[in-house]
Each structure stands twice: as C-alpha cells, then as structure tokens.
Design a protein around this motif. Structure first.
Motif, PDB file in Angstrom:
ATOM      1  N   GLY A  88      55.632 -96.471 -27.060  1.00  0.00           N
ATOM      2  CA  GLY A  88      55.287 -97.910 -27.037  1.00  0.00           C
ATOM      3  C   GLY A  88      55.860 -98.807 -27.947  1.00  0.00           C
ATOM      4  N   VAL A  89      56.260 -99.628 -27.787  1.00  0.00           N
ATOM      5  CA  VAL A  89      56.899-100.866 -28.311  1.00  0.00           C
ATOM      6  C   VAL A  89      55.128-101.290 -29.052  1.00  0.00           C
ATOM      7  CG1 VAL A  89      57.708-102.957 -28.844  1.00  0.00           C
ATOM      8  CG2 VAL A  89      59.144-100.970 -27.111  1.00  0.00           C
ATOM      9  N   SER A  90      54.509-101.586 -29.867  1.00  0.00           N
ATOM     10  CA  SER A  90      53.152-102.456 -29.420  1.00  0.00           C
ATOM     11  C   SER A  90      53.003-103.515 -29.767  1.00  0.00           C
ATOM     12  CB  SER A  90      52.572-101.761 -30.937  1.00  0.00           C
ATOM     13  OG  SER A  90      53.111-102.424 -32.369  1.00  0.00           O
ATOM     14  N   SER A  91      54.083-104.313 -30.135  1.00  0.00           N
ATOM     15  CA  SER A  91      53.832-106.378 -29.969  1.00  0.00           C
ATOM     16  C   SER A  91      53.472-106.201 -28.616  1.00  0.00           C
ATOM     17  CB  SER A  91      54.086-106.972 -31.719  1.00  0.00           C
ATOM     18  OG  SER A  91      55.511-106.386 -30.761  1.00  0.00           O
ATOM     19  N   MET A  92      54.149-105.274 -27.411  1.00  0.00           N
ATOM     20  CA  MET A  92      54.888-106.442 -26.411  1.00  0.00           C
ATOM     21  C   MET A  92      54.423-105.450 -25.030  1.00  0.00           C
ATOM     22  SD  MET A  92      59.035-106.419 -27.278  1.00  0.00           S
ATOM     23  CE  MET A  92      59.715-107.295 -26.633  1.00  0.00           C
ATOM     24  N   ILE A  93      53.247-105.189 -25.400  1.00  0.00           N
ATOM     25  CA  ILE A  93      52.030-104.597 -24.618  1.00  0.00           C
ATOM     26  C   ILE A  93      52.382-105.757 -23.115  1.00  0.00           C
ATOM     27  CG2 ILE A  93      50.082-103.408 -23.979  1.00  0.00           C
ATOM     28  CD1 ILE A  93      50.070-102.170 -26.578  1.00  0.00           C
ATOM     29  N   GLY A  94      52.469-105.153 -22.190  1.00  0.00           N
ATOM     30  CA  GLY A  94      52.554-105.933 -21.393  1.00  0.00           C
ATOM     31  C   GLY A  94      53.230-106.931 -21.361  1.00  0.00           C
ATOM     32  N   GLY A  95      54.210-107.025 -21.951  1.00  0.00           N
ATOM     33  CA  GLY A  95      55.896-108.110 -21.897  1.00  0.00           C
ATOM     34  C   GLY A  95      57.156-107.205 -21.197  1.00  0.00           C
ATOM     35  N   THR A  96      57.708-107.900 -21.756  1.00  0.00           N
ATOM     36  CA  THR A  96      58.987-107.604 -21.010  1.00  0.00           C
ATOM     37  C   THR A  96      60.072-106.470 -21.894  1.00  0.00           C
ATOM     38  OG1 THR A  96      60.178-109.278 -21.528  1.00  0.00           O
ATOM     39  CG2 THR A  96      59.123-109.069 -19.012  1.00  0.00           C
ATOM     40  N   ASN A  97      60.919-106.093 -21.608  1.00  0.00           N
ATOM     41  CA  ASN A  97      62.007-105.269 -22.540  1.00  0.00           C
ATOM     42  C   ASN A  97      63.360-106.191 -22.864  1.00  0.00           C
ATOM     43  OD1 ASN A  97      62.835-106.396 -19.684  1.00  0.00           O
ATOM     44  ND2 ASN A  97      64.573-104.188 -20.130  1.00  0.00           N
ATOM     45  N   ALA A  98      62.476-107.344 -23.726  1.00  0.00           N
ATOM     46  CA  ALA A  98      62.942-108.934 -24.168  1.00  0.00           C
ATOM     47  C   ALA A  98      64.207-108.294 -25.243  1.00  0.00           C
ATOM     48  CB  ALA A  98      62.138-109.449 -24.892  1.00  0.00           C
ATOM     49  N   TRP A  99      63.815-107.262 -25.625  1.00  0.00           N
ATOM     50  CA  TRP A  99      65.004-106.266 -26.951  1.00  0.00           C
ATOM     51  C   TRP A  99      66.501-106.467 -25.514  1.00  0.00           C
ATOM     52  CZ3 TRP A  99      61.411-103.607 -25.374  1.00  0.00           C
ATOM     53  CH2 TRP A  99      61.236-102.815 -24.044  1.00  0.00           C
ATOM     54  N   ASP A 100      66.156-106.545 -25.064  1.00  0.00           N
ATOM     55  CA  ASP A 100      67.946-105.899 -24.013  1.00  0.00           C
ATOM     56  C   ASP A 100      68.108-107.407 -23.056  1.00  0.00           C
ATOM     57  OD1 ASP A 100      68.267-103.586 -24.431  1.00  0.00           O
ATOM     58  OD2 ASP A 100      66.920-102.474 -23.153  1.00  0.00           O
ATOM     59  N   ALA A 101      67.523-108.328 -23.536  1.00  0.00           N
ATOM     60  CA  ALA A 101      67.413-109.579 -22.782  1.00  0.00           C
ATOM     61  C   ALA A 101      69.092-110.248 -22.961  1.00  0.00           C
ATOM     62  CB  ALA A 101      66.778-111.126 -23.850  1.00  0.00           C
ATOM     63  N   GLY A 102      69.654-110.550 -21.614  1.00  0.00           N
ATOM     64  CA  GLY A 102      71.071-110.343 -20.997  1.00  0.00           C
ATOM     65  C   GLY A 102      72.280-109.701 -21.314  1.00  0.00           C
ATOM     66  N   LYS A 103      71.240-108.482 -21.128  1.00  0.00           N
ATOM     67  CA  LYS A 103      72.389-107.166 -21.349  1.00  0.00           C
ATOM     68  C   LYS A 103      71.223-106.671 -20.201  1.00  0.00           C
ATOM     69  CE  LYS A 103      72.554-106.440 -26.012  1.00  0.00           C
ATOM     70  NZ  LYS A 103      72.219-105.053 -27.543  1.00  0.00           N
ATOM     71  N   VAL A 104      70.613-106.165 -19.923  1.00  0.00           N
ATOM     72  CA  VAL A 104      69.738-105.239 -18.295  1.00  0.00           C
ATOM     73  C   VAL A 104      68.986-105.750 -17.601  1.00  0.00           C
ATOM     74  CG1 VAL A 104      69.912-102.687 -19.486  1.00  0.00           C
ATOM     75  CG2 VAL A 104      68.143-104.326 -19.663  1.00  0.00           C
TER      76      VAL A 104
END
Length: 232
Positions: A88-104
């Motif tokens: 898990g990405v600890s500070s993004m629990i309940g969020g989205t895959n923001a690190w891939d924004a614009g890619k997927v």
C-alpha cells in the motif's frame, strides 16, 4: 507480481498488460492448486526464503493497493486457501492512483476499512512508500523518510505489523536496500524478472510478472521451469 485485477481496458491503452481479468486470475490460482503449489504472502514466505523450510510455494504480491484487488482477488485467494501481500501507498489510502495521472485510467485504491478486512482475512500488508515515490529522484533523507514513515503509517492505521517493502516502479539503488533493512523490514521486492532461490538477498527479490496476455502454458512455464530465470 500483479497490479490490478479488473476488466482490462481497450487494446492500445497504456499499461493495459498490468490489468489482469478476474477470470484469468481465478484460473491462475486454480492452476497453482492443481499443480500442488501453495500461494503465500511475503510474511508466510519468509521461512522458505531463508531456507528454513522447503516446499512447492509461490509468493503472491499486488503492487499499489488497488480496490479491485480487494474486490476480485481476495475471494479467489480465500477459496484456494492462499495468502498474499498487497503493498500500500500509505498516504493515499482511500484515494486514487494519482502518481499515474495522465498515463492510465484513474482507479480507486483500497479504503482503510478494505485494508482492515484484508488483514483480518489473513492477508499481509506491505509498504510501497508514502506517495509512490521514485526513490532514485529523492535525497537520502527524503528516501529514508518515505521508507520509514510509510511503515509507521500503515501499522498505525491498519493495526498490524508491516514487514515487507516494494520499490515503486522497481527503481532503487544499493543504498536504498540498506535504508529498507534499517527501517526494520524483512524483505524488499523489485520488478526484476526471475524466481528466487533460498538464501537470496532479501532486499532485492526478483518476481514473476503476470500480464493480461499471460496464457495457461506461459503461466505454467513461468512458475515451474527456468523460463523466467533466463530473462532475469
């Protein structure tokens, strides 16, 4: 090594191969059972990695903590009596895959309640940093903070031990292995291809990628032969 278990997007979609259909995941786990393999989390795999135990075992991991892992993979794992580790990405629990924004495509990540149910079901919780950070782009103090703080955040929020780490994007350097070990983790997984022999360096473990296009013969070859080892 899995990422998403979900309905694959249209052909030509970037990173489509990382989305394995629920039906494919189901037959893959059934095939492991048929072949006499036991699917294990990194936690349960520890004695096999060290050489203290031997057996037909396969480590099962999910990177990023997508909610579709909880929705589609968890019931299949339970039906087969398997365990698995989700990083898990600890500070993004309940969020989205923001690190891939614009890619997927934007996809929801597991909620805190999902994580607690995942753990209560006997599954393992691993760390994938706080923000899905590329450790190679960070200063040493920043990288150490991502590695150490994510462990603490996940342990405090989910209420369990977090002893296994996964390098985001598979990018790391020798110094990052030392940081992971110093933070108290028992292992770290990479995206390098290959099976892992007992006694291997626990902080740069290879994995076998299962893609959307992996067919039954390929899956068998990846697990039971040197198919992946020659491509490490």
């Amino acid at each position: 090594m899995y990422h998403q278990i979900d309905i694959p997007p249209a052909r030509g979609t970037p990173l489509r191969g990382l989305v394995v259909a629920p039906s494919s995941f189901a037959w893959q786990m059934q095939l492991l059972t048929f072949l006499g393999y036991k699917g294990l989390s990194m936690r349960d795999l520890e004695p096999f990695l060290s050489g203290a135990r031997t057996g037909k075992v396969v480590g099962i991991t999910f990177d990023d903590g997508y909610q579709n892992n909880f929705e589609y993979a968890l019931p299949v794992l339970q039906r087969n009596g398997f365990t698995a580790t989700c990083y898990g990405v600890s500070s993004m629990i309940g969020g989205t895959n923001a690190w891939d924004a614009g890619k997927v495509a934007v996809k929801p990540l597991m909620t805190l309640q999902d994580w607690r149910v995942w753990h209560a079901a006997g599954m393992d919780v691993g760390s994938h940093t706080c923000t899905h950070a590329n450790l190679k782009e960070l200063s040493d103090p920043e990288a150490q903070d991502q590695i150490t703080r994510s462990k603490y955040q996940l342990e405090q929020s989910v209420g369990c031990e977090v002893n296994h780490f996964c390098y985001p994007y598979g990018w790391y350097q020798t110094k990052h292995q030392k940081m992971v070990k110093n933070a108290g983790y028992a292992s770290a997984t990479t995206t390098r291809r290959g099976r892992v022999p007992a006694g291997a360096n626990a902080y740069e473990l290879q994995r076998i990628m299962v893609a959307q296009s992996t067919n039954p013969l390929q899956f068998y070859l990846k697990i039971a032969t040197e198919y992946e080892d020659r491509r490490a």
